[in-house]
Design an enzyme around this catalytic site. Structure first.
Site, PDB file in Angstrom:
ATOM      1  N   HIS A 274     -17.630  13.159 -24.065  1.00 36.48           N
ATOM      2  CA  HIS A 274     -16.471  12.342 -24.447  1.00 36.48           C
ATOM      3  C   HIS A 274     -16.021  11.482 -23.258  1.00 36.48           C
ATOM      4  CE1 HIS A 274     -12.389  11.442 -26.041  1.00 36.48           C
ATOM      5  NE2 HIS A 274     -12.063  11.555 -24.768  1.00 36.48           N
ATOM      6  N   GLU A 275     -15.892  12.107 -22.106  1.00 36.40           N
ATOM      7  CA  GLU A 275     -15.459  11.356 -20.915  1.00 36.40           C
ATOM      8  C   GLU A 275     -16.465  10.253 -20.577  1.00 36.40           C
ATOM      9  OE1 GLU A 275     -12.546  11.668 -19.643  1.00 36.40           O
ATOM     10  OE2 GLU A 275     -11.992  13.453 -20.770  1.00 36.40           O
ATOM     11  N   HIS A 278     -16.006   7.097 -22.516  1.00 34.91           N
ATOM     12  CA  HIS A 278     -15.019   6.152 -21.980  1.00 34.91           C
ATOM     13  C   HIS A 278     -15.689   5.155 -21.029  1.00 34.91           C
ATOM     14  CE1 HIS A 278     -11.415   7.701 -23.738  1.00 34.91           C
ATOM     15  NE2 HIS A 278     -11.532   8.898 -23.203  1.00 34.91           N
ATOM     16  N   GLU A 352      -9.967   6.627 -27.622  1.00 34.08           N
ATOM     17  CA  GLU A 352     -10.281   8.048 -27.774  1.00 34.08           C
ATOM     18  C   GLU A 352     -11.248   8.266 -28.940  1.00 34.08           C
ATOM     19  OE1 GLU A 352      -9.672  10.315 -25.617  1.00 34.08           O
ATOM     20  OE2 GLU A 352      -8.527   8.871 -24.441  1.00 34.08           O
ATOM     21  N   ASP A 356     -14.960   9.796 -28.640  1.00 32.17           N
ATOM     22  CA  ASP A 356     -15.371  10.916 -29.491  1.00 32.17           C
ATOM     23  C   ASP A 356     -16.661  10.580 -30.235  1.00 32.17           C
ATOM     24  OD1 ASP A 356     -13.331  12.595 -28.826  1.00 32.17           O
ATOM     25  OD2 ASP A 356     -12.131  12.260 -30.626  1.00 32.17           O
TER      26      ASP A 356
HETATM   27 ZN   LIG Z   1     -10.538  10.590 -23.760  1.00 33.70          ZN
END
Ligand SMILES: [Zn+2]
Length: 417
Positions: A274-275, A278, A352, A356
Site C-alpha cells: 500500500h505504501e 503511494h 488511499e 489500496d
Molecule cells: Zn496510505
C-alpha cells in the site's frame, strides 16, 4: 464595531458550531451491532469499547474547543494582542527581533493553554483505553524538545520572512514563497535523519523471513529501498502504523514495533505494498506541489493585508507591524484554510483508494491487506461507522469499511480474470 472584527468573530463562532454539529452527528451515527464484515475481529466487548472511545474523545474535543474558543475571544476583545505587543516593544529590539518575540510569545501562550488538555488526553483518556505507554518523563521531554526545535527552525524562518517584507517591498511575497519552498524541501530530507531520531529509536529490521519477504516484494516491483527500519512506537502508544520517508535512493520504510507485533508477515508486506502504491502514483510529489501553491497563495493574500489599518484596529493595536499582519491575516484566512483542508482530504482519500488498489493488484495481497486493515482498526479502536459529514471534513483516510469493500471488488475482478 469594526467590520473586520465582526467578520473574524463570525468565522470563529461558525467554525466552532460546525465542529460541534458534525461531532454530534458522528455520535448519533454509532451503530450498536458489530458490522458483519468485522464479526470475529471485534467481539461485543471490544466493539463497545471502540464506541466508548469515540464518545469519550468527542466529548473531550468539545470541552477543549469550547475553552480555547472562549479564551481566544476574550483575549481578542480585551486587547490581549496589543498588550503582548506593548510588552515585547519595551525591549527596544528593532522590527524583526520584536516580531520574533511577539509571535514566540503568542505561541508560548497557546501552548500553555493546550498543555493541560494534552496531559489529560494522554494520561487519562488514552490510559483508560489501554493505549498509553508514555511516561511523564517522555511526555515532558517531548514538549521541551518540540519547543526547542520550534525555536531552532521557526526563528530563522520567521527572521527570513520578516526580513523580506522589511527590505523587498511589494515583491516580498514572491521571495517569501521561494524561500519557504526551499526550506520545506530541505526539511523533507533532513527530518528523517536529524529530527525524527530525537523522538524515537530506529533500528534496522533483523534478518529473517519478514525481511526476505519485504525485499523480495520490493525487488519484484522494481522499487528501491535504502533500508527497512523498526521504530519504537510502543514507547508512547500501543497504536499501530507504518510509513515511508525520503525520496528516490534515500527511501526508507519504517514499521512501528507495535505493527510487527500484531500483524502477520503477509499482512505487513501488504501494508508495505500500500505504501509503495503511494510512490508509484506519485502521491507525495502531488501533495508537495499543492502545498507549494498553497504557500504562494497564502503569501500573496497576506501581502494585500499588510498595512490594513482597519484590520489592526479590530485587534486594538496601537502600532502597525508586519509580524502583526502575519498573525491577524491567519484569522481572515481561516475559512480559506477550511476549504483547502477539505479539498486536500478529498484528494488524500482518493490517493488511499489508489494505493489500496495498487496493493490489491499484486498477487495475493488484496486479502492480506483486508485482514491487516481489520486488525489495525481493531487494535486502534477505530470508529467503524463515522458520519459522512465528519469523513468529508476531517478524514484523510476513507473509513475502513469503504476501503475493505473497494478491496473486495478488486480481488473479485482478479478472480474473474
Ligand atoms: Zn496510505
Amino acid at each position: 464595531m469594526n467590520s473586520w472584527l465582526i467578520i473574524i468573530i463570525v468565522f470563529l463562532v461558525a467554525n466552532y458550531l460546525l465542529e460541534q454539529i458534525v461531532s454530534y452527528l458522528n455520535i448519533k451515527a454509532l451503530v450498536d451491532k458489530v458490522p458483519e464484515e468485522f464479526l470475529g475481529i471485534f467481539d461485543a466487548e471490544k466493539y463497545q469499547k471502540s464506541q466508548e472511545y469515540t464518545k469519550v474523545t468527542s466529548k473531550f474535543e468539545l470541552v477543549q474547543s469550547t475553552v480555547s474558543t472562549v479564551v481566544l475571544l476574550i483575549f481578542l476583545l480585551a486587547g490581549g494582542f496589543n498588550s503582548v505587543d506593548i510588552f515585547v516593544r519595551s525591549f527596544n529590539q528593532g522590527e524583526i527581533v520584536t516580531g520574533i518575540l511577539y509571535i514566540g510569545s503568542l505561541i508560548l501562550l497557546s501552548s500553555m493553554l493546550s498543555l493541560p488538555f494534552s496531559f489529560y488526553s494522554t494520561f487519562v483518556i488514552e490510559e483508560r483505553f489501554g493505549f498509553n505507554n508514555t511516561t511523564k518523563r517522555t511526555f515532558f521531554a517531548d514538549i521541551i524538545k518540540g519547543l526547542l526545535l520550534g525555536l531552532l527552525i521557526g526563528t530563522p524562518i520567521l527572521y527570513i520572512i520578516l526580513w523580506f517584507f522589511e527590505t523587498t517591498g511589494d515583491s516580498a511575497w514572491i521571495y517569501c514563497w521561494a524561500g519557504l519552498t526551499v526550506i520545506s524541501i530541505v526539511l523533507q530530507f533532513l527530518a528523517p535523519v536529524l529530527i525524527m531520531p530525537l523522538f524515537n529509536k530506529f533500528t534496522l529490521l533483523e534478518d529473517g523471513t519478514l525481511k526476505e519477504k519485504v525485499l523480495a516484494f520490493a525487488q519484484n516491483a522494481s522499487f528501491s529501498i535504502q533500508g527497512i527500519y523498526t521504530m519504537d512506537g510502543s514507547k508512547r502508544s500501543s497504536k499501530l502504523n507504518a510509513y515511508f520517508t525520503g525520496f528516490g535512493k534515500f527511501r526508507k520504510i519504517v514499521f512501528y514495533d507495535t505493527l510487527l507485533e500484531k500483524l502477520g508477515d503477509d499482512e505487513i508486506v501488504a501494508v508495505l505494498a500500500h505504501e509503495m502504491g503511494h510512490y508509484k502514483h506519485h502521491h507525495l510529489l502531488k501533495m508537495m506541489a499543492i502545498s507549494i501553491c498553497h504557500t504562494g497563495l497564502l503569501f500573496f493574500l497576506l501581502s494585500l493585508f499588510i498595512g490594513n489599518e482597519n484590520l489592526f484596529a479590530s485587534f486594538q493595536m496601537e502600532h502597525m507591524s508586519t509580524y502583526g499582519a502575519l498573525i491577524f491575516f491567519s484569522f481572515i484566512f481561516s475559512p480559506i484554510s477550511l476549504f483547502l483542508g477539505i479539498a486536500l482530504n478529498v484528494l488524500s482519500r482518493k490517493h488511499e483508494f489508489e494505493a489500496d488498489r495498487y496493493a490489491a493488484n499484486s498477487p495475493n495481497r488484496g486479502k492480506a491487506l483486508v485482514s491487516g486493515l481489520k486488525k489495525l482498526s481493531a487494535a486502534n479502536l477505530s470508529n467503524l461507522t463515522p458520519h459522512p459529514a465528519l469523513v468529508f471534513l476531517h478524514y484523510s483516510h476513507p473509513p475502513i469499511l469503504e476501503r475493505i469493500q473497494a478491496l473486495h471488488k478488486v480481488s473479485d475482478a482478479r478472480e474473474v480474470n
